[in-house]
Design an enzyme around this catalytic site. Structure first.
Site, PDB file in Angstrom:
ATOM      1  N   CYS A 113      37.231 -31.306 -41.772  1.00 53.62           N
ATOM      2  CA  CYS A 113      36.944 -32.421 -40.869  1.00 53.62           C
ATOM      3  C   CYS A 113      37.739 -32.314 -39.576  1.00 53.62           C
ATOM      4  O   CYS A 113      37.514 -33.083 -38.649  1.00 53.62           O
ATOM      5  CB  CYS A 113      37.207 -33.766 -41.550  1.00 53.62           C
ATOM      6  SG  CYS A 113      38.937 -34.048 -41.952  1.00 53.62           S
ATOM      7  N   CYS A 115      41.079 -38.368 -46.886  1.00 56.27           N
ATOM      8  CA  CYS A 115      41.857 -38.971 -45.790  1.00 56.27           C
ATOM      9  C   CYS A 115      43.229 -39.386 -46.331  1.00 56.27           C
ATOM     10  O   CYS A 115      44.251 -39.170 -45.679  1.00 56.27           O
ATOM     11  CB  CYS A 115      41.133 -40.180 -45.220  1.00 56.27           C
ATOM     12  SG  CYS A 115      39.396 -39.888 -44.818  1.00 56.27           S
ATOM     13  N   CYS A 165      41.036 -39.746 -38.710  1.00 58.66           N
ATOM     14  CA  CYS A 165      40.063 -40.823 -38.663  1.00 58.66           C
ATOM     15  C   CYS A 165      40.799 -42.141 -38.904  1.00 58.66           C
ATOM     16  O   CYS A 165      41.994 -42.160 -39.234  1.00 58.66           O
ATOM     17  CB  CYS A 165      39.012 -40.601 -39.741  1.00 58.66           C
ATOM     18  SG  CYS A 165      39.717 -40.764 -41.383  1.00 58.66           S
TER      19      CYS A 165
HETATM   20 FE1  FES Z   1      38.959 -36.209 -42.582  1.00 55.58          FE
HETATM   21 FE2  FES Z   1      39.407 -38.885 -42.608  1.00 55.58          FE
HETATM   22  S1  FES Z   1      37.486 -37.862 -42.242  1.00 55.58           S
HETATM   23  S2  FES Z   1      40.854 -37.287 -42.666  1.00 55.58           S
END
Ligand code: FES
Length: 164
Positions: A36, A109, A65
């Protein structure tokens, strides 16, 4: 993501705690997730509490995020006053605290926060400690994570999704 969780994350984001570099931290941990693209760095400072070495303060910066930032905010509050062993014993879902259970797509996350904490508290952590300010003038801290993550000699970034 359900509406209640979105609301709790939004509330945590309205007043995030412990954001920013911590001058004179005793240890630093930096982790990244190449899937991500999020990165999170955590600084930890200890103090003596009646002969126990406990976490006095922990701070973070994130290319993360909203969920990662909300969890880091809650986790840095949660670990204050705990020994490194007590903090390391916390499970991922405990670090998310009052956010409650995270949906599967958001668990990584919280794992980013957990990884930064584990890296910072790893006794074999080789990431350089921040230098103490040399003068009484304001410390020349980086203003954001992008700047602070520019390649520097000795900075160790742990990628959570890569096997060693
Ligand atoms: Fe990867 Fe939150 S979407 S850390």
């Amino acid at each position: 993501m359900d509406k209640d969780l979105e609301k709790r994350i939004r509330e945590a984001m309205l007043n995030p705690q412990n954001m920013g570099e911590l001058a004179n931290a005793d240890s630093i941990g930096t982790v990244g997730n190449s899937d991500c693209g999020e990165m999170l760095r955590m600084w930890v400072k200890f103090k003596d509490d009646n002969g126990r070495k406990v976490i006095d303060k922990a701070t973070f910066q994130s290319f993360g995020c909203e969920t990662a930032i909300a969890v880091a905010s809650l986790a840095t509050e949660l670990i204050r006053g705990k020994t490194a062993e007590e903090a390391l014993a916390l499970k991922t879902e405990e670090l998310a605290g009052e956010l409650g259970p995270l949906p599967p797509m958001k668990i990584h996350c919280a794992q980013l926060v957990e990884g930064a904490l584990r890296s910072a508290l790893d006794p074999n952590n080789e990431e350089p400690k921040p230098a103490a300010p040399k003068t009484a003038a304001p410390a020349a801290h980086s203003t954001n994570l992008a700047e602070s993550l520019k390649p520097k000699e000795g900075v160790k970034i742990v990628f959570l999704d890569k096997k060693p």
